[in-house]
Every structure is written in structure tokens, then in C-alpha cells.
Design a protein around this motif. Structure first.
Motif, mmCIF file in Angstrom:
data_model
loop_
_atom_site.group_PDB
_atom_site.id
_atom_site.type_symbol
_atom_site.label_atom_id
_atom_site.label_comp_id
_atom_site.label_asym_id
_atom_site.label_seq_id
_atom_site.Cartn_x
_atom_site.Cartn_y
_atom_site.Cartn_z
ATOM 1 N N MET A 154 16.812 1.995 18.431
ATOM 2 C CA MET A 154 18.223 2.358 18.431
ATOM 3 C C MET A 154 19.036 1.444 19.351
ATOM 4 N N LYS A 155 18.449 1.166 20.540
ATOM 5 C CA LYS A 155 19.122 0.285 21.502
ATOM 6 C C LYS A 155 19.369 -1.085 20.866
ATOM 7 N N ALA B 207 19.294 -1.867 17.621
ATOM 8 C CA ALA B 207 20.157 -1.762 16.434
ATOM 9 C C ALA B 207 21.623 -1.707 16.864
ATOM 10 N N ASN B 208 21.909 -0.908 17.923
ATOM 11 C CA ASN B 208 23.274 -0.815 18.445
ATOM 12 C C ASN B 208 23.776 -2.168 18.933
ATOM 13 N N ALA B 209 22.839 -3.024 19.408
ATOM 14 C CA ALA B 209 23.227 -4.347 19.901
ATOM 15 C C ALA B 209 23.332 -5.359 18.758
ATOM 16 N N GLY B 210 23.110 -4.888 17.541
ATOM 17 C CA GLY B 210 23.318 -5.756 16.391
ATOM 18 C C GLY B 210 22.083 -6.430 15.841
ATOM 19 N N MET C 177 20.063 5.939 27.682
ATOM 20 C CA MET C 177 20.820 5.739 26.445
ATOM 21 C C MET C 177 22.106 6.568 26.476
ATOM 22 N N ASP D 296 24.526 5.085 28.919
ATOM 23 C CA ASP D 296 25.132 3.848 28.402
ATOM 24 C C ASP D 296 26.003 4.080 27.165
ATOM 25 N N GLU E 11 25.082 5.036 24.184
ATOM 26 C CA GLU E 11 24.489 4.509 22.954
ATOM 27 C C GLU E 11 24.521 5.551 21.826
ATOM 28 N N ALA E 12 24.543 6.838 22.236
ATOM 29 C CA ALA E 12 24.618 7.878 21.216
ATOM 30 C C ALA E 12 26.088 8.119 20.911
ATOM 31 N N GLU E 13 26.511 7.648 19.725
ATOM 32 C CA GLU E 13 27.948 7.647 19.456
ATOM 33 C C GLU E 13 28.499 9.014 19.084
ATOM 34 N N THR F 90 23.868 12.860 17.269
ATOM 35 C CA THR F 90 22.852 12.015 17.896
ATOM 36 C C THR F 90 22.578 12.492 19.307
#
Lengths: 133, 480
Positions: A20-21, A23-26, B278, B281, B283-285, B289
Motif C-alpha cells: 500500500m505504501k 502503491a500510494n507512492a506511485g 501509515m 503519514d 496513507e489511509a485516505e 481503509t
């Protein structure tokens, strides 16, 4: 074009967080739950970078790395290995297997991302260097 | 009267006889009787001879009688093996001899008495020494450690059964032989020789030494003691070999256990930390999530808690700290309770739960909660590793002949590979690939083993057909 990263770990949650980390970074992420599956996916998908756990069923991270070094289509991809403290591996063994970097669990997804970026950049630079010469 | 006196008197008598004969002859001659001097001489001579013979005869008879008596008495003593005194009457010379003889006999008798007492003393001492030696040997033979005693020439003096077995020799064929020819372990022979010849005063050496026994390397703590005479001379070496293989294994197991525990604890902790980061930061939009993250974190925290609980339970049973409440327990009833609890879980996976519970009359003496926990762990495991549509069978029965109650849990699951079977009850051991099928702490079966075997002196066993299913069974002695 986004870079392709393969993540292999038998711990589903670790796999989830790391992918996920990234993927979020592209990055484009593919996942595998054991060493054997990871190896087959690498052959099929030729990822730009591989993140693997050391302790995995069927094929350890070290064995996976050795195999990847032997194959033409995968030998360029740097390998980042996640290890757990308490099961220290000989540094020479890691170098001999061709592991580019190691990280110890518990780890920070932030640091994983930073390391992935660094490894892909140097790899890219080296590639351009190789093209230039 | 002494013989000399008698002879003296006899000679006086003879002289006076001769003198009177001479006087008679002179008188006759003076009276004018013509006496034939020659005839007279013969007469006197004859008289003297007859008298002498008579005296000698008398003397001879007296001596003979006395000597006979002495020899009879001495013979009597010889026959009876008892020394006494010689009693003689008359004859002074013989009396003197018998007095001396009696003194000799008396001192002989005293000496014999002393020797007899000494002999008895020696006999008792030697018996005692023999018993002590036997006792000392029995002590050495009863020691489970291997003991080898050598002298200052490195010759074998003594070795116990354990040494014979360990070093592979026969004591009866090896006594007084150099250890070079008896002990094939060169390093051990060198150690004994070094200890014997070492000049240092430290009498004892302890060395760790490995010996191959039936193809298996075993580790021994070898204690070599130099035995010295009171004068400080080396008289030999006593070698004791104590098997510490088990201790080594246990210490290795402890190290492995600590490293396994830390690894197992760190894995859920690593997840929790990673998810927290996470969230921090961002990361969970979306909310979904985030909720998923919280759930995962709660689950991992739960797993951590279970792990710690299991580790504590196992180590409590292992170390004997846990209080075991023993009461009559019915296995069938305990199994029934477990089946009720796992029923929803089985339904969710469409697994058929089959119960074959025998008569609840026969009971075992056990800790109810522990037995419940053991059956629950076995049934949960069976459900975990059985695919949808499979079946899990729980049965209890009593083996009257062996006087045990048996509980069996069998499934139609993935089974266990033969190479994994011997390790299936080890802590944190997980069969290859099982982690993919189901989550686990790797402690469930270890706990069952501790409950059944350590806490209840029962027996836990497993049979499995890889790919087709496994059967776990335990038995406990029934209450009479």
C-alpha cells in the motif's frame, strides 16, 4: 512509466502495508506469499525491484535472490531483504547472494519507501552510465 | 640324687671294697694262711665288675623310665596340639632338663597363643578390607557416569559398566593393560596421560569432550583427577565422564526458544507499528481503509496477547508452577462442551462435526479446564486445516484392558508431511505451507502436549496421511 516492484512475505499484513505504501507512492506493486510464487512472478513480470522476507516457506529470501541473480531477465533487479532480529544471517552470505540492501523488522514503511527510491535511482543512474559507455 | 653323686658313691664303695679285700688278703697272709694272690685278684675283679654292672643296670632303668615318660607326655601334647608341662619324678639331671624343657614349652605356648590371636585379628582385618574394597567397587559400579581408574603406568585398574559401554571394552580382558590398547579414543588417552604426567599441583582438570556413540556425537564433561601417594608421588588417574548432551540440548533449546519467542512477538508488533505509521503519514485516505487498519491492529494486538498467554501457560506447566486442580473429569462431557463452542466456526466453513462420544460413566482424574483447553486446541486445529465441506470427528472411549480413557480428534484436512510429524508438538514449529492455510502461534499443539504429558502423565500421539487428514489422540488413566 511507473516502476514495477514485487513484494514477497508470508505475513499478509506486512505484505499489505508495504504494497500500500509503495502503491500510494506511485509504484506498480505485485505480491507473493511465498518464495516459490515470488520466483515465478519475477520470471513472468520482470519487476524493477524485489522486496523479500528472509523467512518464507518453500524458498527462503536468500535462495530466491540467488536464483534471481542467475536468470538473465531478473539479474538487474536490486533485492531489498527484510530480516527479523534474532535470526541473524551472515553478512557474507547476504553479499554473496547479491542482496542490495537489508532492513530489520520491525521496520518503518517510510524507510522502506526511501530505500526503494534510492535503490531504483542508483540503478537508473548505473543504467544510464552503462548506456553512455 | 645326681648321677655324679651316685657314681661317686659307687666308686667309694668300689674303693672300700677293694681296700677291704686287700686288707683281708694282707691279714690272711700275716696269719700265715697261704692265700693264692692270683685267685684273690680275680675274685675282687669279678666282684667289682658284678657290682658295676648292677649299678649301671639300675641307672639305665631309671633313665629309661624318665625319658619314656617325657616322650610319652610330649607325644600326648603333639597329638592334642596343646602345649603343657612335662612332669617327671626322681632323677635330678633329668629334672633339670625337664625344667628347661618346660620353660621352652611355656614360652612356646605363650608365643602360639599370641600368634593365634594375631592370626584372628589379621583374618578379621582382611575380611573387613575385602568388604570395604567390594563396597568401594560397588559404589564406583553404581555410578551412572563412566569411571576409569588407571595407575602410574597408564594401565587399567578399574572401570565400571558405564565406562565399558561408552568406551567399548571388556574389563575382564583389559585389566592391567595399557589404556593405549583399550581406549580407542586417542584424545581421551592423551588427556589421561597428560594428567598423569603433568607437573602442576592442581589435582583436577575438567574438560569438555565429544565422543561418538552409535553414530551420535555426545558431549561429556570429563573430570580427570590425579591420585597421589602421601609422599606426593603420582599413583594414578581417576577419569569420570559425565554425559552433558542433554544439558547442552536444553541450553540450546532455551536459546532457540528465546529467539523464537522474540521473533514471534515481533511479527505482530511490526505490523502494528507499520499500520500506526501509515495512519500517521495519512496513507489511509478514506474512512473505510482507516477502519480496516484499526481492525488489523486490534487483531494483531489480540494475537500478541494470545501468544503471551500461551507462552506463559506452557512455561507454567513446564516449570511446574501452575496449580493443577485434580478432580473426576468425564472426557465425553469435556468434548461435548468443546463441540458446542466450535459449532458456529464449523458451520461457517461448512465442515461437518461428527461426535462419537462414549458413555460418560467412566472418568479420569484431571484438571477440567486444562483438558477442555487441550480438546479445544485439537478441534480448532482440525477445523483450521480442513477445507470447506470436510469433516471433523471427535470420539471418546475407554480401553478397559489398558485402563485408559481415549479421546480422538480426526479430520479430513491437509494432513502433515512425514518429515514434519516428529516436530509437530515443538514450540513455534509450523509445517511448511501451513502458515498459508491458517494463522497460528505455533504454540497450540505444544500446549496440548504439556497439558496431557507433563501435567497429567498421559500420552499424546498423532498419525497423518499427508493430503487426506490427521488424527490426534490422547489417553489418560481412568479412575478405578
Amino acid at each position: 512509466m511507473s516502476k514495477k516492484v514485487l513484494v514477497a512475505d508470508d505475513e499478509a499484513h506486512i505484505l499489505h502495508v508495504v504494497s500500500m505504501k509503495l502503491a500510494n507512492a506511485g509504484y506498480e506493486v505485485i505480491t507473493a506469499l511465498d518464495g516459490e510464487e515470488a520466483y515465478e512472478l519475477c520470471l513472468a513480470e520482470s519487476p524493477d525491484l524485489v522486496i523479500t522476507d528472509y523467512q518464507m516457506p518453500y524458498l527462503t529470501g536468500l535462495e530466491l535472490c540467488k536464483r534471481l541473480r542467475r536468470d538473465k531477465s531478473t539479474m538487474q533487479a536490486p533485492v531489498l531483504m527484510l530480516t527479523a532480529r534474532g535470526f541473524e544471517i551472515e553478512q557474507e552470505e547476504i553479499i554473496a547472494a547479491g542482496v542490495a540492501a537489508t532492513m530489520t523488522k520491525p521496520f518503518s514503511p517510510r524507510e522502506v519507501l526511501a530505500t526503494v527510491k534510492r535503490l531504483l535511482e542508483t540503478d537508473g543512474k548505473e543504467a544510464t552510465k552503462r548506456k553512455a559507455t | 640324687m645326681t648321677v655324679a653323686k651316685r657314681l661317686g658313691l659307687a666308686s667309694v664303695a668300689l674303693v672300700s671294697l677293694g681296700a677291704s679285700a686287700a686288707y683281708y688278703a694282707v691279714t690272711m697272709a700275716m696269719r700265715g694262711h697261704r692265700v693264692q694272690t692270683r685267685n684273690l685278684n680275680y675274685l675282687i675283679l669279678g666282684l667289682v665288675a658284678a657290682l658295676t654292672s648292677l649299678l649301671l643296670l639300675l641307672f639305665w632303668r631309671s633313665v629309661n623310665r624318665t625319658v619314656g615318660s617325657i616322650s610319652r607326655q610330649l607325644n600326648q601334647m603333639a597329638r592334642s596340639k596343646r602345649l603343657g608341662l612335662v612332669m617327671v619324678e626322681g632323677c635330678d639331671e633329668i629334672a633339670q632338663v625337664t625344667q628347661a624343657l618346660n620353660r621352652l614349652l611355656t614360652s612356646l605356648r605363650d608365643e602360639m597363643g599370641r600368634l593365634r590371636a594375631e592370626g584372628r585379628e589379621l583374618q578379621i582385618q582382611s575380611r573387613l578390607a575385602g568388604a570395604e574394597k567390594k563396597h568401594a567397587e560397588a559404589v564406583i559400579f553404581s555410578i551412572s557416569d563412566a569411571v576409569v581408574v588407571t595407575n602410574r603406568f597408564d594401565e587399567l585398574l578399574l572401570a565400571n559398566d558405564a565406562a565399558e559401554t561408552l568406551l567399548d571394552f571388556k574389563l575382564s580382558h583389559s585389566l592391567r593393560k595399557n589404556i593405549d590398547y583399550i581406549v580407542h579414543d586417542g584424545a581421551l588417552v592423551r588427556l589421561i596421560r597428560e594428567t598423569r604426567s603433568s607437573r602442576s599441583n592442581s589435582a583436577r582438570r575438567v574438560v569438555e569432550h565429544s565422543i561418538d556413540q552409535k553414530g551420535r556425537a555426545r558431549t561429556f564433561s570429563v573430570t580427570l583427577s590425579c591420585v597421589r601417594t602421601p609422599g606426593g608421588e603420582v599413583s594414578g588417574v581417576v577419569t569420570v565422564l559425565h554425559d552433558i548432551t542433554r544439558e547442552k540440548e536444553i541450553s540450546q533449546m532455551k536459546t532457540d526458544f528465546v529467539s523464537s519467542v522474540s521473533h514471534e512477538l515481533r511479527t505482530p508488533l511490526a505490523s502494528i507499528q507499520a499500520y500506526v505509521e501509515m495512519l500517521v503519514d495519512g496513507e489511509a485516505e478514506d474512512e473505510d481503509t482507516r477502519r480496516e487498519f484499526y481492525q488489523i491492529m486490534a487483531g494483531e494486538a489480540d494475537r500478541l496477547n494470545r501468544l503471551i498467554e500461551n507462552i506463559l501457560n506452557i512455561s507454567a506447566i513446564e516449570s511446574g508452577v501452575v496449580r493443577i486442580v485434580r478432580e473426576p473429569v468425564c472426557l465425553a462431557q469435556a468434548a461435548k462442551d468443546v463441540l458446542e463452542v466450535v459449532l458456529p466456526q464449523a458451520r461457517a466453513k461448512s465442515i461437518e462435526l461428527i461426535s462419537r462420544l462414549g458413555s460418560p460413566r467412566r472418568q479420569v482424574v484431571a484438571d477440567k479446564d486444562m483438558i477442555y483447553r487441550a480438546i479445544l486446541n485439537l478441534v480448532s486445529n482440525a477445523l483450521k486445516y480442513t477445507a470447506e465441506g470436510g469433516a471433523v470427528t471427535v470420539s471418546t472411549n475407554v480401553d478397559e484392558r489398558r485402563e485408559v480413557a481415549v479421546c480422538e480428534v480426526s479430520d479430513t484436512g491437509v494432513g502433515i508431511a512425514p518429515e514434519d510429524l516428529p516436530h509437530i508438538f515443538d514450540k513455534f514449529y509450523r509445517a511448511e505451507g501451513h502458515a498459508r492455510i491458517a494463522k497460528g502461534t505455533g504454540l497450540g499443539l505444544a500446549l496440548v502436549k504439556q497439558i496431557i504429558e507433563t501435567a497429567h502423565d498421559g500420552k499424546l500421539s498423532v498419525t497423518s496421511d499427508a493430503g487426506r487428514g490427521s488424527t490426534f489422540a490422547f489417553e489418560l488413566p481412568i479412575l478405578q
